[in-house]
Design a protein around this motif. Sequence first.
Motif, PDB file in Angstrom:
ATOM      1  N   GLY A 128      12.514-126.999  53.938  1.00 38.17           N
ATOM      2  CA  GLY A 128      12.454-125.576  54.226  1.00 38.17           C
ATOM      3  C   GLY A 128      13.784-124.945  54.583  1.00 38.17           C
ATOM      4  N   ARG A 129      14.866-125.384  53.926  1.00 33.16           N
ATOM      5  CA  ARG A 129      16.183-124.821  54.237  1.00 33.16           C
ATOM      6  C   ARG A 129      17.083-124.870  53.004  1.00 33.16           C
ATOM      7  NH1 ARG A 129      18.285-121.110  57.574  1.00 33.16           N
ATOM      8  NH2 ARG A 129      20.510-121.086  57.072  1.00 33.16           N
ATOM      9  N   ARG A 130      17.793-123.795  52.774  1.00 25.25           N
ATOM     10  CA  ARG A 130      18.767-123.786  51.689  1.00 25.25           C
ATOM     11  C   ARG A 130      19.965-124.663  52.048  1.00 25.25           C
ATOM     12  NH1 ARG A 130      18.628-118.941  54.164  1.00 25.25           N
ATOM     13  NH2 ARG A 130      20.491-118.233  55.292  1.00 25.25           N
ATOM     14  N   ALA A 131      20.771-124.988  51.048  1.00 27.80           N
ATOM     15  CA  ALA A 131      21.923-125.863  51.249  1.00 27.80           C
ATOM     16  C   ALA A 131      22.917-125.252  52.229  1.00 27.80           C
ATOM     17  CB  ALA A 131      22.592-126.133  49.907  1.00 27.80           C
TER      18      ALA A 131
ATOM     19  N   ASP B  28      16.271-122.645  43.786  1.00 24.47           N
ATOM     20  CA  ASP B  28      17.695-122.782  43.462  1.00 24.47           C
ATOM     21  C   ASP B  28      18.518-123.036  44.720  1.00 24.47           C
ATOM     22  OD1 ASP B  28      17.371-122.524  40.751  1.00 24.47           O
ATOM     23  OD2 ASP B  28      17.744-120.361  40.726  1.00 24.47           O
ATOM     24  N   GLU B  29      18.162-122.372  45.823  1.00 23.46           N
ATOM     25  CA  GLU B  29      18.882-122.600  47.079  1.00 23.46           C
ATOM     26  C   GLU B  29      18.645-124.013  47.598  1.00 23.46           C
ATOM     27  OE1 GLU B  29      19.097-118.228  49.200  1.00 23.46           O
ATOM     28  OE2 GLU B  29      17.157-119.258  49.136  1.00 23.46           O
ATOM     29  N   ALA B  30      17.441-124.518  47.411  1.00 21.62           N
ATOM     30  CA  ALA B  30      17.147-125.886  47.834  1.00 21.62           C
ATOM     31  C   ALA B  30      17.888-126.901  46.965  1.00 21.62           C
ATOM     32  CB  ALA B  30      15.645-126.139  47.785  1.00 21.62           C
ATOM     33  N   ARG B  31      18.028-126.595  45.668  1.00 18.60           N
ATOM     34  CA  ARG B  31      18.755-127.513  44.779  1.00 18.60           C
ATOM     35  C   ARG B  31      20.230-127.603  45.151  1.00 18.60           C
ATOM     36  NH1 ARG B  31      15.570-124.659  40.852  1.00 18.60           N
ATOM     37  NH2 ARG B  31      13.789-125.960  40.217  1.00 18.60           N
TER      38      ARG B  31
ATOM     39  N   TRP C 220      21.460-128.504  47.766  1.00 25.33           N
ATOM     40  CA  TRP C 220      21.714-129.708  48.546  1.00 25.33           C
ATOM     41  C   TRP C 220      22.312-130.819  47.691  1.00 25.33           C
ATOM     42  CZ3 TRP C 220      21.640-130.315  53.712  1.00 25.33           C
ATOM     43  CH2 TRP C 220      20.952-129.364  54.487  1.00 25.33           C
ATOM     44  N   ALA C 221      22.118-130.761  46.394  1.00 23.55           N
ATOM     45  CA  ALA C 221      22.680-131.779  45.504  1.00 23.55           C
ATOM     46  C   ALA C 221      24.196-131.840  45.594  1.00 23.55           C
ATOM     47  CB  ALA C 221      22.248-131.510  44.061  1.00 23.55           C
ATOM     48  N   ASP C 222      24.815-130.732  45.981  1.00 22.02           N
ATOM     49  CA  ASP C 222      26.277-130.684  46.098  1.00 22.02           C
ATOM     50  C   ASP C 222      26.789-131.456  47.311  1.00 22.02           C
ATOM     51  OD1 ASP C 222      26.330-129.081  43.860  1.00 22.02           O
ATOM     52  OD2 ASP C 222      26.479-127.200  44.984  1.00 22.02           O
ATOM     53  N   HIS C 223      25.879-131.934  48.150  1.00 17.69           N
ATOM     54  CA  HIS C 223      26.297-132.561  49.404  1.00 17.69           C
ATOM     55  C   HIS C 223      25.990-134.052  49.472  1.00 17.69           C
ATOM     56  CE1 HIS C 223      27.488-128.765  51.226  1.00 17.69           C
ATOM     57  NE2 HIS C 223      26.429-128.244  50.620  1.00 17.69           N
ATOM     58  N   THR C 224      25.826-134.677  48.313  1.00 19.07           N
ATOM     59  CA  THR C 224      25.614-136.122  48.305  1.00 19.07           C
ATOM     60  C   THR C 224      26.238-136.731  47.060  1.00 19.07           C
ATOM     61  OG1 THR C 224      23.979-137.904  48.298  1.00 19.07           O
ATOM     62  CG2 THR C 224      23.352-135.860  47.200  1.00 19.07           C
ATOM     63  N   THR C 225      26.680-137.961  47.185  1.00 22.86           N
ATOM     64  CA  THR C 225      27.176-138.729  46.038  1.00 22.86           C
ATOM     65  C   THR C 225      26.169-139.793  45.631  1.00 22.86           C
ATOM     66  OG1 THR C 225      28.310-140.326  47.482  1.00 22.86           O
ATOM     67  CG2 THR C 225      29.570-138.388  46.769  1.00 22.86           C
ATOM     68  N   ALA C 226      25.006-139.780  46.246  1.00 21.98           N
ATOM     69  CA  ALA C 226      24.066-140.894  46.065  1.00 21.98           C
ATOM     70  C   ALA C 226      22.724-140.478  45.488  1.00 21.98           C
ATOM     71  CB  ALA C 226      23.860-141.614  47.393  1.00 21.98           C
ATOM     72  N   GLY C 227      22.640-139.309  44.908  1.00 18.35           N
ATOM     73  CA  GLY C 227      21.387-138.923  44.282  1.00 18.35           C
ATOM     74  C   GLY C 227      20.634-137.867  45.067  1.00 18.35           C
ATOM     75  N   PHE C 228      19.991-136.963  44.352  1.00 13.94           N
ATOM     76  CA  PHE C 228      19.264-135.852  44.959  1.00 13.94           C
ATOM     77  C   PHE C 228      17.935-135.666  44.251  1.00 13.94           C
ATOM     78  CE2 PHE C 228      18.033-131.377  44.565  1.00 13.94           C
ATOM     79  CZ  PHE C 228      17.820-131.061  45.906  1.00 13.94           C
TER      80      PHE C 228
END
Length: 254
Positions: A123-126, A207-210, A212-220
């Motif tokens: 329940g939070r955007r990146a 789109d805002e939830a997606r 979060w993919a910018d904040h990991t190197t290990a998969g989203f």
Amino acid sequence: MTTAPLDALWLRNLSPAPDAAVRLVCFPHAGGSASFFFPMSRALAPDADVLAVQYPGRQDRRSEPVVTDITLLADRVADRLAAASDGRPLALFGHSMGSLVAFEVAERLQAHGTPVSALIVSGRRAPHLRREEDVHVRSDDGLVAELRALSGTDSELLGDEEILRMILPAVRGDYRAVETYLRRTPARLTCPVLALLGDSDPRVDPDEARGWADHTTAGFDLSILPGGHFYLVREQPAVLAAIRERLGILPVAG
């Protein structure tokens, strides 16, 4: 390795599972408290040892000032989790405001050599995505209207003036922390990130939830479930299933 005992003021072990192979730490939403996660802790025991963070300014910590800075709050929680590390894999789950705190805590633990095994945000955007919001400077009536819109607080409680006087300072302080937070520098975690979202959440879109993919190197991964901002209450079985899968623990047979 010498492990300090849990700081019970900050970290509540609601359903102790000392023999569990993994530990899960849960971070509440704005205005929320550790007790929000009691049903989750009970459902995951004995397979996961669930801790819930109790922020200052609410329930038995009501006399303490609310921490109105996400990064400062994360500093305090991360210090206590690092001290209490017992070698088991550590995963973090945050809902709404708690997602931001959990992310910042994960970054701190990673920087100090104790990376988390998974981050689950709800329940939070990146962190790098910002909306202009002003809930924390609204009148008390404006704050109550926001709580009603998100449907996360019992409507009877919102009509009780005495209870409102007790909870609104924490709500206002938490909203200030969230609305003044801005992730200015990119940060990537080395653990996988799972984002959960209600399909009719008025405060977060897919789109805002997606992001979060910018904040990991290990998969989203992103999982969208039926419901609004507090979808996780009604959809608890699906949320628990997602957590169990991410933590690698099997459901209890029955």
